[in-house]
Design an enzyme around this catalytic site. Structure first.
Site, PDB file in Angstrom:
ATOM      1  N   GLN A  25       0.847  -1.191   0.000  1.00  0.00           N
ATOM      2  CA  GLN A  25       0.000   0.000   0.000  1.00  0.00           C
ATOM      3  C   GLN A  25       0.883   1.241   0.000  1.00  0.00           C
ATOM      4  OE1 GLN A  25      -2.883  -0.014   3.136  1.00  0.00           O
ATOM      5  NE2 GLN A  25      -3.514   2.086   2.801  1.00  0.00           N
ATOM      6  N   SER A 105       4.606  -5.854   2.950  1.00  0.00           N
ATOM      7  CA  SER A 105       3.326  -5.688   3.631  1.00  0.00           C
ATOM      8  C   SER A 105       2.208  -6.328   2.811  1.00  0.00           C
ATOM      9  CB  SER A 105       3.069  -4.203   3.906  1.00  0.00           C
ATOM     10  OG  SER A 105       1.936  -4.009   4.715  1.00  0.00           O
ATOM     11  N   LEU A 106       1.271  -5.532   2.276  1.00  0.00           N
ATOM     12  CA  LEU A 106       0.209  -6.065   1.424  1.00  0.00           C
ATOM     13  C   LEU A 106       0.775  -6.943   0.311  1.00  0.00           C
ATOM     14  CD1 LEU A 106      -2.618  -6.111  -0.020  1.00  0.00           C
ATOM     15  CD2 LEU A 106      -1.843  -3.997  -1.159  1.00  0.00           C
ATOM     16  N   ARG A 130      -8.522  -8.133   4.933  1.00  0.00           N
ATOM     17  CA  ARG A 130      -7.423  -7.444   5.609  1.00  0.00           C
ATOM     18  C   ARG A 130      -7.627  -5.934   5.553  1.00  0.00           C
ATOM     19  NH1 ARG A 130      -2.178  -5.301   4.112  1.00  0.00           N
ATOM     20  NH2 ARG A 130      -0.503  -5.922   5.554  1.00  0.00           N
ATOM     21  N   HIS A 214       1.405  -1.988  11.194  1.00  0.00           N
ATOM     22  CA  HIS A 214       2.565  -2.761  11.664  1.00  0.00           C
ATOM     23  C   HIS A 214       3.010  -2.313  13.055  1.00  0.00           C
ATOM     24  CE1 HIS A 214       2.637  -4.651   7.813  1.00  0.00           C
ATOM     25  NE2 HIS A 214       2.693  -3.477   7.218  1.00  0.00           N
ATOM     26  N   GLN A 263       2.110 -10.239  11.120  1.00  0.00           N
ATOM     27  CA  GLN A 263       2.557  -9.146  10.255  1.00  0.00           C
ATOM     28  C   GLN A 263       1.823  -7.850  10.549  1.00  0.00           C
ATOM     29  OE1 GLN A 263       1.062  -7.935   6.621  1.00  0.00           O
ATOM     30  NE2 GLN A 263       2.773  -8.705   5.397  1.00  0.00           N
TER      31      GLN A 263
END
Length: 329
Positions: A25, A105-106, A130, A214, A263
């Site tokens: 993202q 991440s994503l 998510r 995070h 995560q």
């Protein structure tokens, strides 16, 4: 450090071991779907729309930047363009000998799909779940993120500890590359950290994000995502994916439910992930699939001599796969 397509080699005549990497993202931008609209893979947009309950074509072609800053919509949009880039690059024969995948991440979800760990339909539903969970959590526990530049990780850790000792809620969220660290926390705590960073001759740049991702402030999102992860069928064996949370490669599905829950509240150790790909797994060629070239820039700062192949559009892919001009006789 070189951009390289299908013809380069790491050494001798052996093809280089390739890692596929996917951005997260923040890579989204208005009109990002135009780059893939005329490709054979475009019908996947309708398929992902069905799985996510979102008009993804509208997002990719017509949504403005403000709309795309919304966490749940941004994640679906970025994921979809990564899937399109992967499908088109694979069909064009660009990927070569893929030995591992990783995503920021994503992007880790797209990496799992590309590695054969999760089918497209289930990955799309997971990404949607998510994004919804993270957006809802951020509304209940507001926060922000900021990049800390010109300071090393030890200094940043010391500054974070000082703010925490005074009761501030701030944590290291991403270690992206040398001198590129992101912190996450409440706006007040990030402001306090910014003041300390300036005193240490560093600088803090606020990021336009929807929450303190995070970090422990995302704990409620992990609780919401747990049910969605429980419904997913992860493959027993798949191409290795290097996980954000511990920078270790995993090639079986048994670990991913716990890893993806972790995560959400743990730092993305991207610099370590790249070092694992290049060192332990021997990857010399990194194909970035998706909007922008952010990961390519990071990788070049981490691995000397890395062969990088950013695939951000169908036009870029066409240039990378164009046949070499014949030499005149």
């Amino acid at each position: 450090m070189t951009d390289i397509g299908t013809t380069g080699t790491a050494a001798g005549d052996e093809p280089p071991r390739t890692a596929l990497v996917f951005p997260g993202q923040g890579a989204q931008k208005a009109g990002m779907g135009q780059a893939w609209r005329d490709t054979a893979s475009w019908p996947l947009v309708a398929e992902i729309s069905e799985h996510t309950g979102t008009d993804v074509e509208e997002l990719l072609l017509k949504a403005d930047d403000e709309t795309l800053r919304r966490t749940d919509l941004a994640q679906i949009a970025v994921f979809t363009t990564e899937v399109l880039a992967h499908r088109e690059a694979e069909a064009a024969g660009l990927l070569g000998e893929v030995v591992a995948c990783a995503g920021h991440s994503l992007g880790e979800y797209t990496a799992l799909y590309a590695a054969g760990a999760v089918p497209l339909a289930e990955t799309a539903r997971l990404v949607a779940a998510r994004g919804r969970a993270m957006r809802a959590c951020a509304e209940r526990s507001p926060g922000t993120m900021a990049a800390v530049v010109r300071l090393g990780p030890e200094v940043v850790r010391t500054l974070v500890a000082r703010v925490q000792e005074d009761g501030g809620q701030v944590w290291i969220a991403n270690v992206n590359a040398p001198g590129a660290i992101v912190v996450s926390g409440t706006a007040e705590a990030v402001d306090r950290l910014a003041g300390l960073a300036v005193e240490s001759e560093g600088k803090v740049i606020r990021l336009a994000v929807g929450g303190a991702f995070h970090s422990p402030l995302m704990a409620a999102a992990a609780d919401e995502l747990r049910e969605a992860l429980a419904a997913v069928r992860f493959a027993a064996a798949h191409t290795p994916v290097v996980a954000n949370t511990d920078a270790r490669p995993y090639a079986s599905g048994e670990h991913w439910r716990d890893l993806e829950l972790s995560q959400l509240t743990s730092p993305v150790r991207w610099e370590e992930c790249v070092r694992t790909l290049a060192g332990e797994l021997g990857c010399a060629r990194f194909v970035e699939l998706g909007p922008g070239r952010q990961l390519t820039g990071m990788i070049r700062r981490i691995v000397d001599g890395a062969l990088t192949v950013p695939v951000e559009s169908a036009a870029a892919l066409a240039k990378l796969t164009a046949p070499e001009p014949a030499e005149p006789r």
